[in-house]
Design a protein around this motif. Structure first.
Motif, short mmCIF file in Angstrom:
data_model
loop_
_atom_site.label_atom_id
_atom_site.label_comp_id
_atom_site.label_asym_id
_atom_site.label_seq_id
_atom_site.Cartn_x
_atom_site.Cartn_y
_atom_site.Cartn_z
N SER A 115 8.11 17.76 -5.11
CA SER A 115 6.69 17.25 -5.32
C SER A 115 6.66 15.67 -5.42
O SER A 115 5.37 15.19 -5.35
CB SER A 115 5.84 18.11 -6.39
OG SER A 115 6.35 17.59 -7.58
N GLN A 116 7.67 14.87 -5.68
CA GLN A 116 7.54 13.76 -6.19
C GLN A 116 8.37 12.80 -5.20
O GLN A 116 8.88 11.84 -5.54
CB GLN A 116 8.12 13.49 -7.63
CG GLN A 116 7.03 13.90 -8.67
CD GLN A 116 7.68 13.82 -10.06
OE1 GLN A 116 8.21 14.92 -10.63
NE2 GLN A 116 7.57 12.42 -10.49
N LYS A 137 8.51 11.97 -0.95
CA LYS A 137 8.00 12.09 0.31
C LYS A 137 8.77 11.29 1.28
O LYS A 137 9.26 10.41 1.03
CB LYS A 137 6.66 11.21 0.34
CG LYS A 137 5.74 11.69 -0.59
CD LYS A 137 5.20 13.02 -0.16
CE LYS A 137 4.04 13.53 -1.13
NZ LYS A 137 3.80 15.09 -0.95
N HIS A 147 -0.54 14.91 7.20
CA HIS A 147 -0.74 15.42 5.67
C HIS A 147 0.05 14.66 4.87
O HIS A 147 -0.46 14.45 3.67
CB HIS A 147 -0.56 16.80 5.73
CG HIS A 147 -1.07 17.70 6.71
ND1 HIS A 147 -2.38 17.93 6.71
CD2 HIS A 147 -0.96 18.44 7.82
CE1 HIS A 147 -2.92 18.65 7.51
NE2 HIS A 147 -1.94 19.12 8.39
N MET A 148 1.31 14.25 4.83
CA MET A 148 1.96 13.62 4.06
C MET A 148 1.35 12.30 3.93
O MET A 148 1.48 11.94 2.73
CB MET A 148 3.45 13.32 4.71
CG MET A 148 4.46 12.61 3.50
SD MET A 148 6.04 12.19 4.50
CE MET A 148 5.34 11.12 6.08
N ASP A 203 -1.49 12.64 1.68
CA ASP A 203 -1.22 13.01 0.25
C ASP A 203 -0.83 11.62 -0.57
O ASP A 203 -1.14 11.34 -1.74
CB ASP A 203 0.06 13.71 -0.01
CG ASP A 203 -0.25 15.19 0.41
OD1 ASP A 203 -1.36 15.54 0.56
OD2 ASP A 203 0.79 15.96 0.85
N ALA A 237 -4.05 9.80 -1.25
CA ALA A 237 -4.62 10.14 -2.40
C ALA A 237 -3.88 9.63 -3.58
O ALA A 237 -4.65 9.39 -4.55
CB ALA A 237 -4.89 11.67 -2.26
N TRP A 238 -2.46 9.68 -3.78
CA TRP A 238 -1.79 9.36 -4.95
C TRP A 238 -2.35 7.84 -5.19
O TRP A 238 -2.46 7.30 -6.34
CB TRP A 238 -0.32 9.42 -4.63
CG TRP A 238 0.48 9.16 -5.96
CD1 TRP A 238 0.91 10.07 -6.90
CD2 TRP A 238 0.78 8.22 -6.50
NE1 TRP A 238 1.49 9.58 -7.95
CE2 TRP A 238 1.65 8.14 -7.65
CE3 TRP A 238 0.97 6.63 -6.05
CZ2 TRP A 238 2.28 7.33 -8.35
CZ3 TRP A 238 1.56 5.82 -6.56
CH2 TRP A 238 2.39 5.96 -8.11
#
Length: 301
Positions: free
Chosen positions: A117-118, A120, A207-208, A211, A214-215
């Protein structure tokens, strides 16, 4: 020490940093024995390696492109994560507000137990396989077959006594691999299977990217590492300016980071360490991750 490479000064900044971003390039994996294939000497046989990483090259000669990637898969499978990979993975486990963006496709960060999750993977993975037919969405994750298929066996040879691999000699004739010898897509039956990496001219996964955006939008960024990359490939390199605008101090870790030609990138308050990432990352991150134990794993002090 100069302000830009003062380890103690950096430790003070690290201790007060919560939201941390990292952008990693091929230099992170160099100590694991993986060639960068970029810049000086970036040739494979007599090909500019970057010219093989295109849809056009695959359409013209998929067998040759697959040989190049089959060789890279074999090297990556033989390699082991180094202390740099392990230090970043340990930082991720200690700090849920750390996000790592890697341009590497070698799977070494994953093998270092970096929390998924951390992490990419901006440019995909050598071990994901997809269909070359743009209208087909078939993909296989985590294919570690070596060789990938029988026709690519010459790329998976280990030579005795350190002898050079014949495949790497541009004057050594290589049997032409036809499309019929390469696996077809099991879903559409028309496209060839290809490496699940992002080639030049292709878009990163939407999508990546959302993400990551958003972070970045969620809160200010305190610190950003730029590790083992000259940051010349976009959109990856654009995250440096984005992080800086969000308040981040930049930490450049690259063998050339302190060269005169590179120091213009270092702004007041930033850091630059002209060292091997595998060497310096454990030292820089020690206040958070501790020292490595006998197995090379990091224990918090």
């Amino acid at each position: 020490m100069a302000p830009h490479n003062d380890v103690e000064a950096f430790h003070e900044v690290l201790r007060s940093s919560r939201r941390i971003l990292a952008l990693c390039g091929a230099g992170l994996s160099a100590s694991s024995g993986l060639p960068t294939f970029r810049g000086a000497g970036g040739f494979w046989r007599n090909y500019d390696a970057t010219q093989l990483a295109t849809v056009r090259a695959f359409k013209m000669d998929p067998g040759m492109v697959w040989l190049f990637y089959a060789y890279r898969r074999h090297l990556a499978l033989k390699a082991e994560p180094n202390k740099g990979h392990k230090a970043l993975a340990a930082l991720a486990r200690r700090n849920p507000d750390f996000l790592c963006l890697t341009q590497n496709v070698d799977n070494l960060s994953q093998r270092a137990q970096h929390p998924p999750s951390q992490l990419k993977c901006l440019h995909g993975s050598l071990f994901d396989i997809k269909c070359s037919n743009e209208s087909c969405d078939w993909m296989q994750k985590g294919n570690f077959d070596d060789p990938f298929c029988a026709a690519l066996a010459p790329a998976s040879v280990d030579m005795p006594n350190g002898e050079p691999l014949p495949l790497l000699d541009p004057y050594h004739r290589v049997k032409h691999i036809t499309e019929d010898e390469l696996p077809k897509c099991p879903q559409c039956s028309s496209g060839l299977q290809r490496p699940g990496v992002v080639w030049f001219g292709e878009d990163l996964d939407a999508h990546m990217m959302m993400d990551i955006s958003a972070w970045l939008r969620a809160q200010p960024v305190d610190l950003m590492f730029v590790i083992g990359t000259s940051a010349g490939v976009y959109p990856a390199a654009g995250y440096i300016d984005k992080a800086r605008k969000l308040g981040a101090r930049i930490v450049i870790i690259n063998l050339e980071a302190e060269d005169e030609a590179e120091m213009f990138k270092v702004k007041p308050g930033d850091f630059a360490f002209g060292k091997d990432a595998a060497e310096i990352l454990p030292v820089l991150l020690e206040p958070i991750i501790g020292k490595p134990n006998e197995e090379g794993e990091f224990e918090k002090p």
